[in-house]
Scaffold this motif. Sequence first.
Motif, mmCIF file in Angstrom:
data_model
loop_
_atom_site.group_PDB
_atom_site.id
_atom_site.type_symbol
_atom_site.label_atom_id
_atom_site.label_comp_id
_atom_site.label_asym_id
_atom_site.label_seq_id
_atom_site.Cartn_x
_atom_site.Cartn_y
_atom_site.Cartn_z
ATOM 1 N N ARG A 13 0.822 -1.231 0.035
ATOM 2 C CA ARG A 13 -0.177 -0.004 0.189
ATOM 3 C C ARG A 13 0.850 1.369 0.130
ATOM 4 O O ARG A 13 0.644 2.339 -0.272
ATOM 5 N N ARG A 14 1.845 1.346 0.689
ATOM 6 C CA ARG A 14 2.883 2.356 0.884
ATOM 7 C C ARG A 14 3.421 2.725 -0.426
ATOM 8 O O ARG A 14 3.864 3.633 -1.022
ATOM 9 N N LEU A 15 4.219 1.657 -0.916
ATOM 10 C CA LEU A 15 4.911 1.784 -2.333
ATOM 11 C C LEU A 15 4.259 1.763 -3.565
ATOM 12 O O LEU A 15 4.833 2.237 -4.622
ATOM 13 N N TYR A 16 3.189 1.113 -3.783
ATOM 14 C CA TYR A 16 2.605 1.103 -5.030
ATOM 15 C C TYR A 16 2.084 2.506 -5.630
ATOM 16 O O TYR A 16 2.406 2.285 -7.071
ATOM 17 N N LYS A 37 -1.272 -8.363 -9.053
ATOM 18 C CA LYS A 37 -2.712 -9.181 -8.729
ATOM 19 C C LYS A 37 -3.260 -8.354 -7.516
ATOM 20 O O LYS A 37 -4.370 -8.022 -7.446
ATOM 21 N N LYS A 38 -2.259 -8.468 -6.394
ATOM 22 C CA LYS A 38 -2.993 -8.129 -5.178
ATOM 23 C C LYS A 38 -3.316 -6.420 -5.194
ATOM 24 O O LYS A 38 -4.317 -6.058 -4.523
ATOM 25 N N ALA A 39 -2.641 -5.729 -5.933
ATOM 26 C CA ALA A 39 -2.699 -4.370 -6.261
ATOM 27 C C ALA A 39 -4.012 -4.058 -6.699
ATOM 28 O O ALA A 39 -5.111 -3.302 -6.164
ATOM 29 N N ARG A 40 -4.417 -4.919 -7.751
ATOM 30 C CA ARG A 40 -5.737 -4.767 -8.336
ATOM 31 C C ARG A 40 -6.717 -5.320 -7.500
ATOM 32 O O ARG A 40 -7.940 -4.473 -7.517
ATOM 33 N N LEU A 41 -6.655 -6.372 -6.743
ATOM 34 C CA LEU A 41 -7.601 -6.717 -5.786
ATOM 35 C C LEU A 41 -7.800 -5.601 -4.702
ATOM 36 O O LEU A 41 -9.094 -5.590 -4.270
ATOM 37 N N GLN A 45 -4.135 2.402 -6.857
ATOM 38 C CA GLN A 45 -3.791 3.064 -8.017
ATOM 39 C C GLN A 45 -2.355 3.872 -8.134
ATOM 40 O O GLN A 45 -2.068 4.089 -6.998
ATOM 41 N N ARG A 46 -1.833 3.904 -9.061
ATOM 42 C CA ARG A 46 -0.565 4.653 -9.274
ATOM 43 C C ARG A 46 -0.879 6.200 -9.239
ATOM 44 O O ARG A 46 -1.870 6.496 -9.536
ATOM 45 N N SER A 47 0.360 6.747 -8.782
ATOM 46 C CA SER A 47 0.116 8.297 -8.460
ATOM 47 C C SER A 47 0.020 8.793 -9.812
ATOM 48 O O SER A 47 0.687 8.367 -11.006
#
Length: 68
Positions: A13-16, A37-41, A45-47
């Motif tokens: 969450r911090r780095l994504y 996959k985990k970021a999508r789930l 979102q990207r900055s």
Amino acid sequence: MNRWNPEQLETLRRLYPDTPLDDIAEATGQTVAAVFKKARLLGLQRSPDYNPHAFYGRYSKKGKYSKQ
């Protein structure tokens, strides 16, 4: 399949928003595919300022994410 522990999820969450997937995978001990996959789930979102190509030298623009 490696399960995500709370520390790994916090790191994700911090780095994504502004870190290349390769670096996140290394920091969490997960694969790049698992990170994506985990970021999508999680709906991460990207900055808006994040430019992944700056890390690979495709753009010479100087800025927050350039290698220069």
